[in-house]
Design a protein around this motif. Sequence first.
Motif, mmCIF file in Angstrom:
data_model
loop_
_atom_site.group_PDB
_atom_site.id
_atom_site.type_symbol
_atom_site.label_atom_id
_atom_site.label_comp_id
_atom_site.label_asym_id
_atom_site.label_seq_id
_atom_site.Cartn_x
_atom_site.Cartn_y
_atom_site.Cartn_z
ATOM 1 N N ILE A 11 0.199 -0.783 -0.668
ATOM 2 C CA ILE A 11 0.116 0.228 -0.274
ATOM 3 C C ILE A 11 0.606 0.960 -0.211
ATOM 4 C CG2 ILE A 11 -1.296 1.709 1.220
ATOM 5 C CD1 ILE A 11 -2.963 -1.492 2.152
ATOM 6 N N THR A 33 -8.841 -0.312 -1.488
ATOM 7 C CA THR A 33 -8.446 0.215 -0.258
ATOM 8 C C THR A 33 -10.195 0.117 -0.100
ATOM 9 O OG1 THR A 33 -7.524 2.172 -1.283
ATOM 10 C CG2 THR A 33 -6.594 1.054 0.298
ATOM 11 N N LYS A 36 -13.063 -0.767 2.275
ATOM 12 C CA LYS A 36 -12.961 -0.554 3.643
ATOM 13 C C LYS A 36 -13.197 1.240 3.804
ATOM 14 C CE LYS A 36 -10.062 -0.645 7.304
ATOM 15 N NZ LYS A 36 -9.901 -1.674 8.304
ATOM 16 N N MET A 77 -3.069 2.461 5.797
ATOM 17 C CA MET A 77 -4.274 1.992 5.976
ATOM 18 C C MET A 77 -4.289 3.088 7.348
ATOM 19 S SD MET A 77 -5.289 0.578 4.052
ATOM 20 C CE MET A 77 -7.017 0.392 4.842
#
Length: 184
Positions: A11, A33, A36, A77
Amino acid sequence: MPGAHVTRDEIENLIARAALGERAAFGDLYAHTSAKLFGICLRVLNDGAEAEEALQEAFVKIWRNADRYRANGLSPMTWLITVARNTAIDRARKRREAQPGLDAAEAMADAAPGPEAQAIASSEAARLDGCLAELDGSHAEAVRRAYLEGETYAELATHFDVPLNTMRTWLRRSLLKLKECLTR
């Protein structure tokens, strides 16, 4: 491949490549992503169409600010989630301001666990809860209300009956303590 588990390093690499203007990397970042982040937007806004708009707005911000990711010290994240959550909170605040007839109960965020709570690994959630428990009770509540429910510093200062600058200090110091605890 969308839906496949990607590592933190992968990521970070996608964010770094997006910062260089690589559209394919940005597309992969979105594919890995967006589900989420959509869950987080939906949790805040409780409206699918608005959550989709907030998600798109968040990804525009991510594209424009990908070069700033490294400077903040957050995991990739956490940074993406923060951008999405803040974008959704901003939309929710604008909606509240546009509908002054809402009473306080209608305007408050739902405290029930949402899709993002289920998506977060239980071990990380338990670690965060443990670290929050190490904070003074009112400081932990202020952190939860600010960063999970979207209350402003001014709203928190009023609720806890402290000056605005005191509230800012509480939150800044509490976040530093949380960061220290989570890195142990």
